[in-house]
Motif scaffolding. Sequence first.
Motif, PDB file in Angstrom:
ATOM      1  N   GLU A  61      41.756  52.888  46.068  1.00 45.52           N
ATOM      2  CA  GLU A  61      42.394  51.733  46.405  1.00 45.52           C
ATOM      3  C   GLU A  61      41.376  50.386  46.443  1.00 45.52           C
ATOM      4  N   GLU A  62      40.284  50.705  47.066  1.00 44.42           N
ATOM      5  CA  GLU A  62      39.092  49.891  47.298  1.00 44.42           C
ATOM      6  C   GLU A  62      38.521  49.359  45.948  1.00 44.42           C
ATOM      7  N   MET A  63      38.500  50.498  45.149  1.00 51.27           N
ATOM      8  CA  MET A  63      37.779  50.269  43.886  1.00 51.27           C
ATOM      9  C   MET A  63      38.914  49.457  43.002  1.00 51.27           C
ATOM     10  N   LEU A  64      39.900  49.314  43.272  1.00 51.24           N
ATOM     11  CA  LEU A  64      40.963  48.816  42.454  1.00 51.24           C
ATOM     12  C   LEU A  64      40.638  47.185  42.713  1.00 51.24           C
ATOM     13  N   GLU A  65      40.327  46.847  43.970  1.00 54.80           N
ATOM     14  CA  GLU A  65      40.276  45.379  44.058  1.00 54.80           C
ATOM     15  C   GLU A  65      38.531  45.090  43.959  1.00 54.80           C
ATOM     16  N   PHE A  66      37.913  45.765  43.319  1.00 52.88           N
ATOM     17  CA  PHE A  66      36.638  45.073  43.193  1.00 52.88           C
ATOM     18  C   PHE A  66      36.257  43.995  42.272  1.00 52.88           C
ATOM     19  N   SER A  67      35.517  43.220  42.769  1.00 51.04           N
ATOM     20  CA  SER A  67      35.120  41.964  41.960  1.00 51.04           C
ATOM     21  C   SER A  67      34.143  42.231  40.812  1.00 51.04           C
ATOM     22  N   LYS A  68      33.602  41.580  39.804  1.00 48.87           N
ATOM     23  CA  LYS A  68      32.774  42.160  38.964  1.00 48.87           C
ATOM     24  C   LYS A  68      31.350  42.594  39.589  1.00 48.87           C
ATOM     25  N   ALA A  73      27.575  46.546  41.536  1.00 48.87           N
ATOM     26  CA  ALA A  73      26.757  47.050  42.799  1.00 48.87           C
ATOM     27  C   ALA A  73      27.078  48.726  42.925  1.00 48.87           C
ATOM     28  N   TYR A  74      28.376  48.980  42.822  1.00 50.93           N
ATOM     29  CA  TYR A  74      29.034  50.405  43.067  1.00 50.93           C
ATOM     30  C   TYR A  74      28.255  51.343  41.701  1.00 50.93           C
ATOM     31  N   MET A  75      28.137  50.875  40.771  1.00 52.98           N
ATOM     32  CA  MET A  75      27.328  51.605  39.688  1.00 52.98           C
ATOM     33  C   MET A  75      25.969  51.742  39.875  1.00 52.98           C
ATOM     34  N   ALA A  76      25.350  50.617  40.651  1.00 54.21           N
ATOM     35  CA  ALA A  76      23.780  50.779  40.797  1.00 54.21           C
ATOM     36  C   ALA A  76      23.641  51.841  41.771  1.00 54.21           C
ATOM     37  N   VAL A  77      24.826  51.724  42.949  1.00 50.45           N
ATOM     38  CA  VAL A  77      24.361  52.744  44.185  1.00 50.45           C
ATOM     39  C   VAL A  77      25.013  54.230  43.743  1.00 50.45           C
ATOM     40  N   HIS A  78      26.218  54.327  42.785  1.00 50.93           N
ATOM     41  CA  HIS A  78      26.877  55.433  42.769  1.00 50.93           C
ATOM     42  C   HIS A  78      26.991  55.914  41.146  1.00 50.93           C
ATOM     43  N   GLY A  79      26.144  55.477  40.391  1.00 52.43           N
ATOM     44  CA  GLY A  79      26.208  55.653  38.900  1.00 52.43           C
ATOM     45  C   GLY A  79      25.921  57.053  38.616  1.00 52.43           C
ATOM     46  N   ARG A  80      24.769  57.790  39.354  1.00 52.04           N
ATOM     47  CA  ARG A  80      24.690  59.011  38.973  1.00 52.04           C
ATOM     48  C   ARG A  80      25.735  59.882  39.290  1.00 52.04           C
TER      49      ARG A  80
END
Length: 159
Positions: A61-68, A73-80
């Motif tokens: 649910e938090e992912m659905l409300e992400f801004s660009k 930031a999510y992909m930079a931290v958790h991309g792997r």
Amino acid sequence: MNANPQIEIEAAEALLDIGVSLPFFKIPFTRKFVRLTMKRPCLGGQIRLARLYLRTGITYEEMLEFSKHEELAYMAVHGRRVSKMVALTICRGAFSTWLFSDLLAWLLRWFVDDEYLRAASMQFLCLLGTKSFMTIIKSISTTNPMRPRLSQRKSEKGS
């Protein structure tokens, strides 16, 4: 308009069984793409997938409300982890998961657009769950051999 939840569950099951096609890379000098298909992993793969997802510390649910900015930031931290989760849905076997998922995750990070990876992982995260185990747990609880049966009389002696 309320939809029947059973129809939604069956649609999710069908999508997980058929799979989601992911463009891997474009063949040079053509318009064709090499595509990989993500399908529902086996139980061991689902457990590893759940571990990776829970390590991110962010809910669906938090992912659905992400801004660009938050998506980047999510992909930079958790991309792997995201690429590893997608790799686990492509390499689904017991041995192929251990042998090829790390290599495939690396290839996915370098050859697949991050938009596709994020969308594919979110699609599978919302569909995977414990619904299929609920019927198994319910049937096991009704046939539990250790539970006393009410139809049997109490005897004063042991067994």
